[in-house]
Design a protein around this motif. Structure first.
Motif, PDB file in Angstrom:
ATOM      1  N   LEU A  76      -2.379   2.154   2.371  1.00  0.00           N
ATOM      2  CA  LEU A  76      -1.728   2.550   1.137  1.00  0.00           C
ATOM      3  C   LEU A  76      -1.123   3.939   1.313  1.00  0.00           C
ATOM      4  O   LEU A  76      -1.695   4.796   1.987  1.00  0.00           O
ATOM      5  CB  LEU A  76      -2.723   2.572  -0.019  1.00  0.00           C
ATOM      6  CG  LEU A  76      -3.518   1.287  -0.267  1.00  0.00           C
ATOM      7  CD1 LEU A  76      -4.402   1.466  -1.498  1.00  0.00           C
ATOM      8  CD2 LEU A  76      -2.599   0.099  -0.420  1.00  0.00           C
ATOM      9  N   SER A  77       0.031   4.124   0.691  1.00  0.00           N
ATOM     10  CA  SER A  77       0.692   5.424   0.706  1.00  0.00           C
ATOM     11  C   SER A  77       0.932   5.865  -0.728  1.00  0.00           C
ATOM     12  O   SER A  77       1.106   5.044  -1.627  1.00  0.00           O
ATOM     13  CB  SER A  77       2.036   5.347   1.435  1.00  0.00           C
ATOM     14  OG  SER A  77       1.880   4.920   2.769  1.00  0.00           O
ATOM     15  N   CYS A  78       0.942   7.151  -0.920  1.00  0.00           N
ATOM     16  CA  CYS A  78       1.233   7.718  -2.240  1.00  0.00           C
ATOM     17  C   CYS A  78       2.024   8.994  -2.040  1.00  0.00           C
ATOM     18  O   CYS A  78       1.520   9.957  -1.455  1.00  0.00           O
ATOM     19  CB  CYS A  78      -0.055   7.986  -2.995  1.00  0.00           C
ATOM     20  SG  CYS A  78       0.178   8.787  -4.595  1.00  0.00           S
ATOM     21  N   GLU A  79       3.249   8.972  -2.516  1.00  0.00           N
ATOM     22  CA  GLU A  79       4.126  10.129  -2.373  1.00  0.00           C
ATOM     23  C   GLU A  79       4.190  10.900  -3.682  1.00  0.00           C
ATOM     24  O   GLU A  79       4.363  10.319  -4.759  1.00  0.00           O
ATOM     25  CB  GLU A  79       5.527   9.705  -1.947  1.00  0.00           C
ATOM     26  CG  GLU A  79       6.454  10.883  -1.693  1.00  0.00           C
ATOM     27  CD  GLU A  79       7.804  10.455  -1.141  1.00  0.00           C
ATOM     28  OE1 GLU A  79       8.019   9.245  -0.943  1.00  0.00           O
ATOM     29  OE2 GLU A  79       8.636  11.337  -0.890  1.00  0.00           O
ATOM     30  N   LEU A  80       4.080  12.189  -3.574  1.00  0.00           N
ATOM     31  CA  LEU A  80       4.144  13.072  -4.747  1.00  0.00           C
ATOM     32  C   LEU A  80       5.513  13.746  -4.810  1.00  0.00           C
ATOM     33  O   LEU A  80       5.990  14.268  -3.799  1.00  0.00           O
ATOM     34  CB  LEU A  80       3.046  14.123  -4.660  1.00  0.00           C
ATOM     35  CG  LEU A  80       2.920  15.115  -5.823  1.00  0.00           C
ATOM     36  CD1 LEU A  80       1.454  15.439  -6.075  1.00  0.00           C
ATOM     37  CD2 LEU A  80       3.682  16.411  -5.525  1.00  0.00           C
ATOM     38  N   SER A  81       6.104  13.679  -5.983  1.00  0.00           N
ATOM     39  CA  SER A  81       7.396  14.336  -6.180  1.00  0.00           C
ATOM     40  C   SER A  81       7.184  15.602  -6.991  1.00  0.00           C
ATOM     41  O   SER A  81       6.405  15.628  -7.912  1.00  0.00           O
ATOM     42  CB  SER A  81       8.358  13.408  -6.921  1.00  0.00           C
ATOM     43  OG  SER A  81       7.894  13.168  -8.225  1.00  0.00           O
ATOM     44  N   ARG A  82       7.846  16.616  -6.623  1.00  0.00           N
ATOM     45  CA  ARG A  82       7.812  17.930  -7.273  1.00  0.00           C
ATOM     46  C   ARG A  82       6.508  18.661  -6.982  1.00  0.00           C
ATOM     47  O   ARG A  82       5.463  18.087  -6.770  1.00  0.00           O
ATOM     48  CB  ARG A  82       8.028  17.833  -8.792  1.00  0.00           C
ATOM     49  CG  ARG A  82       9.368  17.265  -9.146  1.00  0.00           C
ATOM     50  CD  ARG A  82       9.573  17.252 -10.641  1.00  0.00           C
ATOM     51  NE  ARG A  82      10.859  16.637 -10.966  1.00  0.00           N
ATOM     52  CZ  ARG A  82      11.839  17.251 -11.574  1.00  0.00           C
ATOM     53  NH1 ARG A  82      11.703  18.504 -11.916  1.00  0.00           N
ATOM     54  NH2 ARG A  82      12.965  16.632 -11.842  1.00  0.00           N
ATOM     55  N   GLY A  83       6.593  19.927  -7.012  1.00  0.00           N
ATOM     56  CA  GLY A  83       5.420  20.752  -6.770  1.00  0.00           C
ATOM     57  C   GLY A  83       5.185  20.990  -5.292  1.00  0.00           C
ATOM     58  O   GLY A  83       5.824  20.391  -4.429  1.00  0.00           O
TER      59      GLY A  83
ATOM     60  N   VAL B 142       5.654  15.926 -12.477  1.00  0.00           N
ATOM     61  CA  VAL B 142       5.084  15.430 -11.234  1.00  0.00           C
ATOM     62  C   VAL B 142       4.921  13.922 -11.323  1.00  0.00           C
ATOM     63  O   VAL B 142       4.438  13.394 -12.323  1.00  0.00           O
ATOM     64  CB  VAL B 142       3.721  16.095 -10.969  1.00  0.00           C
ATOM     65  CG1 VAL B 142       3.033  15.443  -9.785  1.00  0.00           C
ATOM     66  CG2 VAL B 142       3.894  17.587 -10.745  1.00  0.00           C
ATOM     67  N   GLN B 143       5.328  13.240 -10.278  1.00  0.00           N
ATOM     68  CA  GLN B 143       5.158  11.791 -10.215  1.00  0.00           C
ATOM     69  C   GLN B 143       4.484  11.405  -8.916  1.00  0.00           C
ATOM     70  O   GLN B 143       4.734  12.001  -7.867  1.00  0.00           O
ATOM     71  CB  GLN B 143       6.508  11.079 -10.319  1.00  0.00           C
ATOM     72  CG  GLN B 143       7.129  11.131 -11.703  1.00  0.00           C
ATOM     73  CD  GLN B 143       8.367  10.256 -11.795  1.00  0.00           C
ATOM     74  OE1 GLN B 143       9.159  10.191 -10.863  1.00  0.00           O
ATOM     75  NE2 GLN B 143       8.532   9.586 -12.919  1.00  0.00           N
ATOM     76  N   LEU B 144       3.637  10.392  -9.010  1.00  0.00           N
ATOM     77  CA  LEU B 144       2.975   9.825  -7.839  1.00  0.00           C
ATOM     78  C   LEU B 144       3.390   8.369  -7.734  1.00  0.00           C
ATOM     79  O   LEU B 144       3.304   7.622  -8.711  1.00  0.00           O
ATOM     80  CB  LEU B 144       1.457   9.919  -7.973  1.00  0.00           C
ATOM     81  CG  LEU B 144       0.855  11.322  -8.018  1.00  0.00           C
ATOM     82  CD1 LEU B 144      -0.602  11.262  -8.427  1.00  0.00           C
ATOM     83  CD2 LEU B 144       1.004  12.008  -6.676  1.00  0.00           C
ATOM     84  N   VAL B 145       3.844   7.967  -6.565  1.00  0.00           N
ATOM     85  CA  VAL B 145       4.301   6.595  -6.375  1.00  0.00           C
ATOM     86  C   VAL B 145       3.541   5.975  -5.215  1.00  0.00           C
ATOM     87  O   VAL B 145       3.668   6.419  -4.067  1.00  0.00           O
ATOM     88  CB  VAL B 145       5.815   6.549  -6.106  1.00  0.00           C
ATOM     89  CG1 VAL B 145       6.255   5.100  -5.904  1.00  0.00           C
ATOM     90  CG2 VAL B 145       6.581   7.187  -7.251  1.00  0.00           C
ATOM     91  N   GLU B 146       2.742   4.946  -5.544  1.00  0.00           N
ATOM     92  CA  GLU B 146       1.966   4.259  -4.510  1.00  0.00           C
ATOM     93  C   GLU B 146       2.760   3.098  -3.916  1.00  0.00           C
ATOM     94  O   GLU B 146       3.629   2.522  -4.578  1.00  0.00           O
ATOM     95  CB  GLU B 146       0.654   3.688  -5.083  1.00  0.00           C
ATOM     96  CG  GLU B 146      -0.298   4.699  -5.663  1.00  0.00           C
ATOM     97  CD  GLU B 146      -0.310   4.651  -7.160  1.00  0.00           C
ATOM     98  OE1 GLU B 146      -1.337   5.007  -7.768  1.00  0.00           O
ATOM     99  OE2 GLU B 146       0.730   4.250  -7.741  1.00  0.00           O
ATOM    100  N   SER B 147       2.408   2.750  -2.698  1.00  0.00           N
ATOM    101  CA  SER B 147       2.970   1.577  -2.047  1.00  0.00           C
ATOM    102  C   SER B 147       1.982   1.093  -0.994  1.00  0.00           C
ATOM    103  O   SER B 147       1.040   1.812  -0.641  1.00  0.00           O
ATOM    104  CB  SER B 147       4.322   1.888  -1.407  1.00  0.00           C
ATOM    105  OG  SER B 147       4.182   2.907  -0.426  1.00  0.00           O
ATOM    106  N   GLY B 148       2.218  -0.128  -0.512  1.00  0.00           N
ATOM    107  CA  GLY B 148       1.408  -0.639   0.593  1.00  0.00           C
ATOM    108  C   GLY B 148       0.394  -1.699   0.230  1.00  0.00           C
ATOM    109  O   GLY B 148      -0.265  -2.246   1.119  1.00  0.00           O
ATOM    110  N   GLY B 149       0.249  -1.999  -1.061  1.00  0.00           N
ATOM    111  CA  GLY B 149      -0.694  -3.039  -1.448  1.00  0.00           C
ATOM    112  C   GLY B 149      -0.189  -4.417  -1.065  1.00  0.00           C
ATOM    113  O   GLY B 149       0.950  -4.578  -0.596  1.00  0.00           O
ATOM    114  N   GLY B 150      -1.032  -5.411  -1.270  1.00  0.00           N
ATOM    115  CA  GLY B 150      -0.616  -6.772  -0.961  1.00  0.00           C
ATOM    116  C   GLY B 150      -1.790  -7.720  -0.929  1.00  0.00           C
ATOM    117  O   GLY B 150      -2.912  -7.364  -1.294  1.00  0.00           O
TER     118      GLY B 150
END
Length: 124
Positions: A20-27, A2-10
């Motif tokens: 901020l967004s965080c997408e989860l891969s798998r599961g 499982v991986q979590l990838v955040e984005s949207g900071g600045g």
């Protein structure tokens, strides 16, 4: 894995907004409870907001309640943190976290999966 990838900071000025967004891969995303934490330089990682599998939410006290909103989109495997009226004291690295459970966690030690973090800097 499982991986979590955040984005949207600045970098933003005080009073601005960020999402901020965080997408989860798998599961199966809908099976996870999700949380956002933040860590300022030299300080411990602290709970910001969490969202349960049924969409129930909890926030960390008065510092963010009313300004920050956590939400989830199970169709997109993504959890969001909408941050409005940002203040310099909101400056930190923001992390999303996930765990298999029915109960909503507010302690970092209870989350199994973590993202790499995204920097939010608010200037005065």
């Amino acid at each position: 894995q499982v991986q979590l990838v955040e984005s949207g900071g600045g970098l933003v000025q005080g009073g601005a907004s960020l999402r901020l967004s965080c997408e989860l891969s798998r599961g199966v995303f809908s099976w996870y409870v999700l949380g956002w934490f933040r860590q300022a330089p030299g300080k411990e990682r602290v709970f910001v907001a969490g969202i349960a599998r049924d969409g129930g939410t909890v926030y960390n006290g008065d510092s963010v309640k009313g300004r920050f909103t956590i939400s989830r989109d199970n169709a997109k495997n993504t959890v969001y943190l909408q941050m409005n009226s940002l203040r310099p004291e909101d400056t930190a690295v923001y992390y999303c976290a996930a765990d298999h459970d029915t109960a909503l966690h507010t302690e970092a030690r209870d989350y199994l999966y973590w993202g790499q973090g995204t920097q939010v800097t608010v200037s005065s």
